[in-house]
Design a protein around this motif. Structure first.
Motif, PDB file in Angstrom:
ATOM      1  N   SER A 118       4.631   8.852 -17.029  1.00 42.61           N
ATOM      2  CA  SER A 118       3.773  10.010 -16.785  1.00 42.61           C
ATOM      3  C   SER A 118       4.532  11.327 -16.854  1.00 42.61           C
ATOM      4  O   SER A 118       4.031  12.317 -17.388  1.00 42.61           O
ATOM      5  CB  SER A 118       3.092   9.870 -15.421  1.00 42.61           C
ATOM      6  OG  SER A 118       4.067   9.786 -14.393  1.00 42.61           O
ATOM      7  N   THR A 119       5.740  11.358 -16.323  1.00 43.38           N
ATOM      8  CA  THR A 119       6.522  12.602 -16.324  1.00 43.38           C
ATOM      9  C   THR A 119       7.524  12.672 -17.463  1.00 43.38           C
ATOM     10  O   THR A 119       7.958  13.767 -17.835  1.00 43.38           O
ATOM     11  CB  THR A 119       7.274  12.749 -14.997  1.00 43.38           C
ATOM     12  OG1 THR A 119       8.195  11.661 -14.845  1.00 43.38           O
ATOM     13  CG2 THR A 119       6.307  12.743 -13.818  1.00 43.38           C
ATOM     14  N   GLY A 120       7.913  11.532 -17.992  1.00 45.95           N
ATOM     15  CA  GLY A 120       8.925  11.522 -19.047  1.00 45.95           C
ATOM     16  C   GLY A 120      10.343  11.601 -18.531  1.00 45.95           C
ATOM     17  O   GLY A 120      11.297  11.523 -19.312  1.00 45.95           O
ATOM     18  N   ASN A 121      10.545  11.760 -17.216  1.00 41.07           N
ATOM     19  CA  ASN A 121      11.888  11.771 -16.645  1.00 41.07           C
ATOM     20  C   ASN A 121      12.397  10.338 -16.481  1.00 41.07           C
ATOM     21  O   ASN A 121      11.637   9.376 -16.609  1.00 41.07           O
ATOM     22  CB  ASN A 121      11.890  12.500 -15.307  1.00 41.07           C
ATOM     23  CG  ASN A 121      11.597  13.988 -15.482  1.00 41.07           C
ATOM     24  OD1 ASN A 121      12.041  14.601 -16.441  1.00 41.07           O
ATOM     25  ND2 ASN A 121      10.825  14.554 -14.549  1.00 41.07           N
ATOM     26  N   TYR A 122      13.682  10.209 -16.182  1.00 39.70           N
ATOM     27  CA  TYR A 122      14.283   8.877 -16.145  1.00 39.70           C
ATOM     28  C   TYR A 122      14.750   8.514 -14.737  1.00 39.70           C
ATOM     29  O   TYR A 122      15.122   9.376 -13.932  1.00 39.70           O
ATOM     30  CB  TYR A 122      15.447   8.763 -17.134  1.00 39.70           C
ATOM     31  CG  TYR A 122      16.599   9.720 -16.896  1.00 39.70           C
ATOM     32  CD1 TYR A 122      17.677   9.363 -16.082  1.00 39.70           C
ATOM     33  CD2 TYR A 122      16.628  10.972 -17.500  1.00 39.70           C
ATOM     34  CE1 TYR A 122      18.741  10.219 -15.868  1.00 39.70           C
ATOM     35  CE2 TYR A 122      17.678  11.843 -17.295  1.00 39.70           C
ATOM     36  CZ  TYR A 122      18.733  11.462 -16.481  1.00 39.70           C
ATOM     37  OH  TYR A 122      19.780  12.328 -16.259  1.00 39.70           O
ATOM     38  N   TYR A 123      14.700   7.182 -14.479  1.00 41.02           N
ATOM     39  CA  TYR A 123      15.218   6.645 -13.222  1.00 41.02           C
ATOM     40  C   TYR A 123      16.752   6.557 -13.309  1.00 41.02           C
ATOM     41  O   TYR A 123      17.335   6.546 -14.404  1.00 41.02           O
ATOM     42  CB  TYR A 123      14.657   5.244 -12.971  1.00 41.02           C
ATOM     43  CG  TYR A 123      13.166   5.198 -12.716  1.00 41.02           C
ATOM     44  CD1 TYR A 123      12.648   5.485 -11.460  1.00 41.02           C
ATOM     45  CD2 TYR A 123      12.284   4.833 -13.720  1.00 41.02           C
ATOM     46  CE1 TYR A 123      11.278   5.428 -11.213  1.00 41.02           C
ATOM     47  CE2 TYR A 123      10.922   4.767 -13.493  1.00 41.02           C
ATOM     48  CZ  TYR A 123      10.420   5.062 -12.233  1.00 41.02           C
ATOM     49  OH  TYR A 123       9.067   5.009 -12.000  1.00 41.02           O
ATOM     50  N   PRO A 124      17.437   6.478 -12.176  1.00 39.72           N
ATOM     51  CA  PRO A 124      18.886   6.239 -12.202  1.00 39.72           C
ATOM     52  C   PRO A 124      19.210   4.932 -12.945  1.00 39.72           C
ATOM     53  O   PRO A 124      18.511   3.935 -12.803  1.00 39.72           O
ATOM     54  CB  PRO A 124      19.263   6.160 -10.721  1.00 39.72           C
ATOM     55  CG  PRO A 124      18.204   6.949 -10.022  1.00 39.72           C
ATOM     56  CD  PRO A 124      16.945   6.716 -10.803  1.00 39.72           C
TER      57      PRO A 124
ATOM     58  N   ILE B  81      12.626   5.243 -18.540  1.00 41.58           N
ATOM     59  CA  ILE B  81      11.850   6.481 -18.453  1.00 41.58           C
ATOM     60  C   ILE B  81      10.514   6.225 -17.771  1.00 41.58           C
ATOM     61  O   ILE B  81       9.813   5.251 -18.064  1.00 41.58           O
ATOM     62  CB  ILE B  81      11.637   7.066 -19.864  1.00 41.58           C
ATOM     63  CG1 ILE B  81      12.996   7.408 -20.486  1.00 41.58           C
ATOM     64  CG2 ILE B  81      10.746   8.297 -19.817  1.00 41.58           C
ATOM     65  CD1 ILE B  81      12.908   7.935 -21.903  1.00 41.58           C
ATOM     66  N   GLU B  82      10.156   7.111 -16.870  1.00 39.33           N
ATOM     67  CA  GLU B  82       8.861   7.047 -16.192  1.00 39.33           C
ATOM     68  C   GLU B  82       7.800   7.648 -17.119  1.00 39.33           C
ATOM     69  O   GLU B  82       7.937   8.791 -17.577  1.00 39.33           O
ATOM     70  CB  GLU B  82       8.948   7.842 -14.882  1.00 39.33           C
ATOM     71  CG  GLU B  82       7.873   7.474 -13.863  1.00 39.33           C
ATOM     72  CD  GLU B  82       6.549   8.138 -14.197  1.00 39.33           C
ATOM     73  OE1 GLU B  82       5.505   7.473 -14.057  1.00 39.33           O
ATOM     74  OE2 GLU B  82       6.574   9.318 -14.607  1.00 39.33           O
TER      75      GLU B  82
ATOM     76  N   PRO C  34       0.808  -1.233   0.000  1.00 34.38           N
ATOM     77  CA  PRO C  34       0.000   0.000   0.000  1.00 34.38           C
ATOM     78  C   PRO C  34       0.834   1.273   0.000  1.00 34.38           C
ATOM     79  O   PRO C  34       0.396   2.311  -0.504  1.00 34.38           O
ATOM     80  CB  PRO C  34      -0.836  -0.116   1.275  1.00 34.38           C
ATOM     81  CG  PRO C  34      -0.850  -1.573   1.605  1.00 34.38           C
ATOM     82  CD  PRO C  34       0.453  -2.121   1.127  1.00 34.38           C
ATOM     83  N   GLU C  35       2.051   1.243   0.547  1.00 34.69           N
ATOM     84  CA  GLU C  35       2.886   2.435   0.613  1.00 34.69           C
ATOM     85  C   GLU C  35       3.796   2.584  -0.601  1.00 34.69           C
ATOM     86  O   GLU C  35       4.658   3.469  -0.640  1.00 34.69           O
ATOM     87  CB  GLU C  35       3.736   2.391   1.894  1.00 34.69           C
ATOM     88  CG  GLU C  35       2.917   2.395   3.178  1.00 34.69           C
ATOM     89  CD  GLU C  35       3.797   2.393   4.406  1.00 34.69           C
ATOM     90  OE1 GLU C  35       5.040   2.398   4.230  1.00 34.69           O
ATOM     91  OE2 GLU C  35       3.265   2.396   5.527  1.00 34.69           O
ATOM     92  N   TYR C  36       3.619   1.723  -1.584  1.00 33.23           N
ATOM     93  CA  TYR C  36       4.491   1.766  -2.773  1.00 33.23           C
ATOM     94  C   TYR C  36       4.225   3.027  -3.591  1.00 33.23           C
ATOM     95  O   TYR C  36       3.063   3.407  -3.804  1.00 33.23           O
ATOM     96  CB  TYR C  36       4.254   0.526  -3.636  1.00 33.23           C
ATOM     97  CG  TYR C  36       5.000   0.546  -4.951  1.00 33.23           C
ATOM     98  CD1 TYR C  36       6.361   0.253  -5.023  1.00 33.23           C
ATOM     99  CD2 TYR C  36       4.329   0.863  -6.147  1.00 33.23           C
ATOM    100  CE1 TYR C  36       7.036   0.279  -6.224  1.00 33.23           C
ATOM    101  CE2 TYR C  36       4.997   0.880  -7.359  1.00 33.23           C
ATOM    102  CZ  TYR C  36       6.355   0.587  -7.389  1.00 33.23           C
ATOM    103  OH  TYR C  36       7.011   0.602  -8.598  1.00 33.23           O
ATOM    104  N   GLN C  37       5.295   3.678  -4.033  1.00 33.09           N
ATOM    105  CA  GLN C  37       5.214   4.855  -4.885  1.00 33.09           C
ATOM    106  C   GLN C  37       6.030   4.593  -6.154  1.00 33.09           C
ATOM    107  O   GLN C  37       7.229   4.301  -6.074  1.00 33.09           O
ATOM    108  CB  GLN C  37       5.767   6.091  -4.163  1.00 33.09           C
ATOM    109  CG  GLN C  37       4.971   6.521  -2.947  1.00 33.09           C
ATOM    110  CD  GLN C  37       3.602   7.055  -3.331  1.00 33.09           C
ATOM    111  OE1 GLN C  37       3.393   7.539  -4.446  1.00 33.09           O
ATOM    112  NE2 GLN C  37       2.641   6.976  -2.408  1.00 33.09           N
ATOM    113  N   PRO C  38       5.422   4.677  -7.350  1.00 34.84           N
ATOM    114  CA  PRO C  38       6.157   4.367  -8.587  1.00 34.84           C
ATOM    115  C   PRO C  38       7.311   5.324  -8.854  1.00 34.84           C
ATOM    116  O   PRO C  38       8.293   4.942  -9.511  1.00 34.84           O
ATOM    117  CB  PRO C  38       5.081   4.463  -9.676  1.00 34.84           C
ATOM    118  CG  PRO C  38       4.003   5.293  -9.077  1.00 34.84           C
ATOM    119  CD  PRO C  38       4.015   5.015  -7.604  1.00 34.84           C
TER     120      PRO C  38
END
Length: 598
Positions: free
Chosen positions: A250-256, A247-248, A149-153
C-alpha cells in the motif's frame, strides 16, 4: 521437502605434495583462492561502475524508505516447524525462543541476544525430513499473528529459513590393497577383506543408481537485522538489494531486511541426521549487521559459486579459506596475502624468462639435455596422476600446458625427427652438434649414470612400501602415485647433473640466471609458508632442500668467473663482442649472414 534428484557430486582431489609425504597435497590452497576472490571483486566493481546502464534521476518524492526507525523496540518470536508455511501461532510447542524490547539496529549490548537449547528430532526428521525456522518481528505490544484482532500489517514482518540442508553422500573409497592384505594381524587382514567387499558393493550401487543424499542439521541460527535506512528510488532499486527487499504494497516502503547468517557455518560443524540421533544442539543469536558487512558476505559467497562453476575451486576449499580467517592471526594473514601476490608475480616472471631463454637459445654447450628430458617425463607423470584423481579442469589445463612447454623445450635442446621407415611413424631424438661435440655430453652422461643408480633405488623402495602398506584403486594408480610421490620427493636431485657440468666446465655463464633468480625468490617464499602453515618438522625441513641446490649454484657463480671464450645462448662469445666493439662490426648481423650461407 526432498532434495533435487540429480546434482553433480563434489570431486575429491588428491594432488602432489612435497617432502617425505607419500600423498601429494593440494595445489590450490586457500591462499590461491584469496587472490582469485580479490580479482573477481575488483572486476565486478569496474563492470558495474563503467558498464552499468544509466538510469534517469528520480525525484525525492518517488523514493521508498524503511518502515521502522533506528532504535525502535521490537519483539521477536522464533518457531520451528516441519512445514514451510507457518500460521500455527497458538502452538506453544513450536515457539522455541521469544525476546522483547530489542532495539532495532542498535549496536549496544541490548541489541544482541543469544540463547542455547537442545532439540529432540522427530522420526520424520531423522528420515530425510525437513525443518524450518520461522522468525517474526513486531513493534513492542503488537502481535505477529495476522488473525489477532490487534494485528497491524505495518508493524510486523518475518522470514522463513531451513535449518536442515541436504548434501550428496561421499562416494565410497575405491582404493584397496593390491596384495590382498594390510598391515597388522590376521584379524586385521580379515577386517580389511570385509571392508573391501563392502566398499565394492557400495561402489557398484552408487555407480548404477542415483546420487544418495544425506540430511544435515545446522547447529547455529544467527538472525541479523540489516542496519539500512537508505532511501531507494522505487523504479531503480540496486540489483544486489532488490531480491532481499520486502515491500509493503500500500505504501511502497520496505520492511527491515532479515539475514540468516551462515557465512561462518562450516561443513564439519553440521550433524548428520539418522536413527542414532536423540537430541541436537541449537545455538540461537539475534543482532544487527552493517550494510557493508552484509554485502561483503554476499559478494564472497557469489565469488565462491563462480569459482566452483568454473572448476577453479573444489567443494570444501571455501571452508578451508574461512577457517584461515577464523583461526589465523589477522596480521599474519595480511602478510601472507601480500607474500602470496609476490609469489604469483615471481612465478609469472620465472615462466616468462624461461620461455625467452629457450626461445633464443642457439647452443646447448654447458647445458644438460638429459635434465630437460627428465623434466618433461616428470611433468607428464604429474599430469597423468591428476587426470586419474578427478582433478578440476583448470588445474588439469595448467598442468597440460606445462607438459606441452616441457616438450617444446626438448625440441630446443635436441633435434626431433619423425622416422617413417617402419609401419608406425616414430619420434627420433638426436643430440645437437653444440651438445655432442664437446665435453658437455660426456659430463652429462657421467652425472646421469651415477645419479640414476641412486634414483632407481629410491623409487623402488618407495614403490614397494606404497604397495605393501597403502591402498590403491588399481595397479595403474599405484604406478602413477608411486612415480608422482618420487617426483616430488626426489625431484630436486634432477638439478644435480647441471651442478656437475658447471663444476667440470668451471663456468656458469651458460645458465638462465634471470629465471633462476625468480625461482630462488619463490623458494624463499615457500620457506616462509613452511613456518606459517602447520606441518610436521621433518616435512618443514624438507622444504629447504631446494635452497641448498640454489645456494650451490650461487657459490659456483661466485667461484667461476665469466668465461669470455664460451659461446652464450645467442651463438657467440664475449670475445666476439669485444672485437666487434673495437671494429664497429654488428656481430648479430654477421652471425645471421653466416647462418643463411650455411
Amino acid at each position: 521437502m526432498a532434495p533435487p534428484a540429480t546434482v553433480a557430486a563434489a570431486g575429491q582431489q588428491v594432488e602432489p605434495g612435497q617432502g617425505g609425504q607419500q600423498q601429494p597435497r593440494r595445489q590450490t590452497g586457500g591462499f590461491g583462492s584469496i587472490t582469485g576472490i580479490i580479482r573477481m571483486a575488483v572486476f565486478w566493481y569496474f563492470i558495474n561502475k563503467f558498464f552499468a546502464p544509466k538510469r534517469a534521476p528520480t525525484e525525492p518524492s518517488q523514493q521508498i524508505f524503511n518502515l521502522f526507525s533506528k532504535g525502535e523496540p521490537l519483539d521477536m518470536w522464533l518457531y520451528l516447524s516441519e512445514h514451510e508455511k507457518f500460521n500455527d501461532f497458538s502452538n506453544e510447542g513450536a515457539l522455541i525462543w521469544h525476546e522483547a524490547n530489542i532495539p532495532y539496529a542498535s549496536w549496544g549490548p541490548d541489541g544482541t541476544r543469544s540463547s542455547f537449547m537442545k532439540y529432540v528430532p522427530s522420526e520424520a526428521l531423522k528420515h530425510n525430513g525437513s525443518l524450518y525456522a520461522h522468525v517474526f518481528f513486531a513493534r513492542s505490544g503488537f502481535p505477529p499473528d495476522p488473525n489477532d484482532p490487534e494485528y497491524q500489517p505495518f508493524a510486523a514482518f518475518g522470514r522463513t529459513h531451513s535449518i536442515v540442508t541436504y548434501l550428496p553422500k561421499s562416494k565410497a573409497d575405491k582404493r584397496k590393497s593390491l596384495l590382498g592384505k594390510s598391515e597388522g594381524s590376521e584379524e586385521g587382514e580379515k577386517a580389511s577383506e570385509v571392508l573391501q567387499e563392502e566398499d565394492e558393493s557400495l561402489i557398484d550401487s552408487q555407480d548404477d543408481g542415483p546420487t544418495e543424499w544425506i540430511s544435515y542439521w545446522k547447529p547455529n541460527i544467527t538472525i541479523n537485522l540489516i542496519d539500512d535506512f537508505t532511501g531507494y528510488p522505487h523504479n531503480a532499486i540496486p540489483p544486489n538489494i532488490a531480491p532481499f527487499l520486502n515491500i509493503e504494497p500500500s505504501t511502497g516502503n520496505y520492511y527491515p531486511m532479515i539475514f540468516f547468517n551462515e557465512f561462518w557455518l562450516l561443513r564439519d560443524k553440521l550433524t548428520p541426521l539418522n536413527d542414532t540421533v536423540t537430541e541436537l544442539p541449537l545455538n540461537l543469536e539475534v543482532g544487527p549487521i552493517s550494510m557493508t558487512k552484509w554485502q561483503l558476505f554476499l559478494q564472497i559467497e557469489q565469488s565462491f559459486q563462480i569459482h566452483r562453476s568454473y572448476g577453479s575451486m573444489l567443494e570444501g576449499e571455501a571452508d578451508e579459506l574461512k577457517r584461515v580467517f577464523l583461526e589465523g592471526n589477522p596480521y599474519l594473514l595480511v602478510i601472507t596475502m601480500l607474500v602470496s601476490v609476490l609469489h604469483s608475480v615471481f612465478d609469472f616472471m620465472a615462466f616468462k624468462n624461461d620461455i625467452q631463454f629457450w626461445n633464443k637459445n642457439k647452443s646447448m654447450e654447458g647445458l644438460s639435455a638429459k635434465s630437460v628430458v627428465v623434466s618433461f617425463i616428470c611433468q607428464l607423470i604429474v599430469f597423468l596422476y591428476l587426470l586419474d584423481n578427478d582433478t578440476s579442469w583448470m588445474i588439469l589445463g595448467s598442468s597440460g600446458v606445462g607438459v606441452c612447454i616441457e616438450f617444446w623445450k626438448i625440441g630446443k635442446a635436441m633435434h626431433i625427427e619423425i622416422d617413417r621407415s617402419g609401419k608406425i611413424p616414430m619420434l627420433r631424438f638426436r643430440d645437437r652438434e653444440s651438445y655432442a661435440k664437446n665435453k658437455t655430453k660426456e659430463y652429462d652422461d657421467i652425472a646421469m649414470k651415477y645419479l640414476s643408480y641412486v634414483l632407481f633405488f629410491l623409487v623402488a623402495c618407495s614403490s614397494i612400501y606404497s604397495l605393501m602398506y597403502e591402498r590403491h584403486k588399481s595397479w595403474y594408480s599405484w604406478i602413477l602415485s608411486s612415480l608422482t610421490s618420487c617426483v616430488y620427493m626426489f625431484g630436486f636431485i634432477m638439478m644435480c647433473p647441471q651442478l656437475f657440468i658447471n663444476y667440470k666446465l668451471k663456468s656458469v655463464a651458460h645458465l638462465p640466471w634471470r629465471q633462476m633468480t625468480y625461482k630462488f625468490l619463490n623458494t624463499i617464499i615457500d620457506d616462509l609458508f613452511a613456518f606459517v602453515i602447520k606441518m610436521p618438522w621433518l616435512h618443514r625441513l624438507s622444504v629447504f632442500r631446494d635452497d641448498v641446490i640454489f645456494l650451490i649454484y650461487v657459490y659456483q657463480r661466485w667461484v667461476y668467473p665469466v668465461d669470455k671464450k664460451r659461446v652464450n645462448e645467442f651463438g657467440f662469445g664475449g670475445e666476439d663482442e669485444d672485437q666487434a666493439a673495437t671494429d664497429g662490426t654488428d656481430v648479430a648481423a654477421v652471425k645471421a649472414e653466416e647462418k643463411k650461407t650455411n
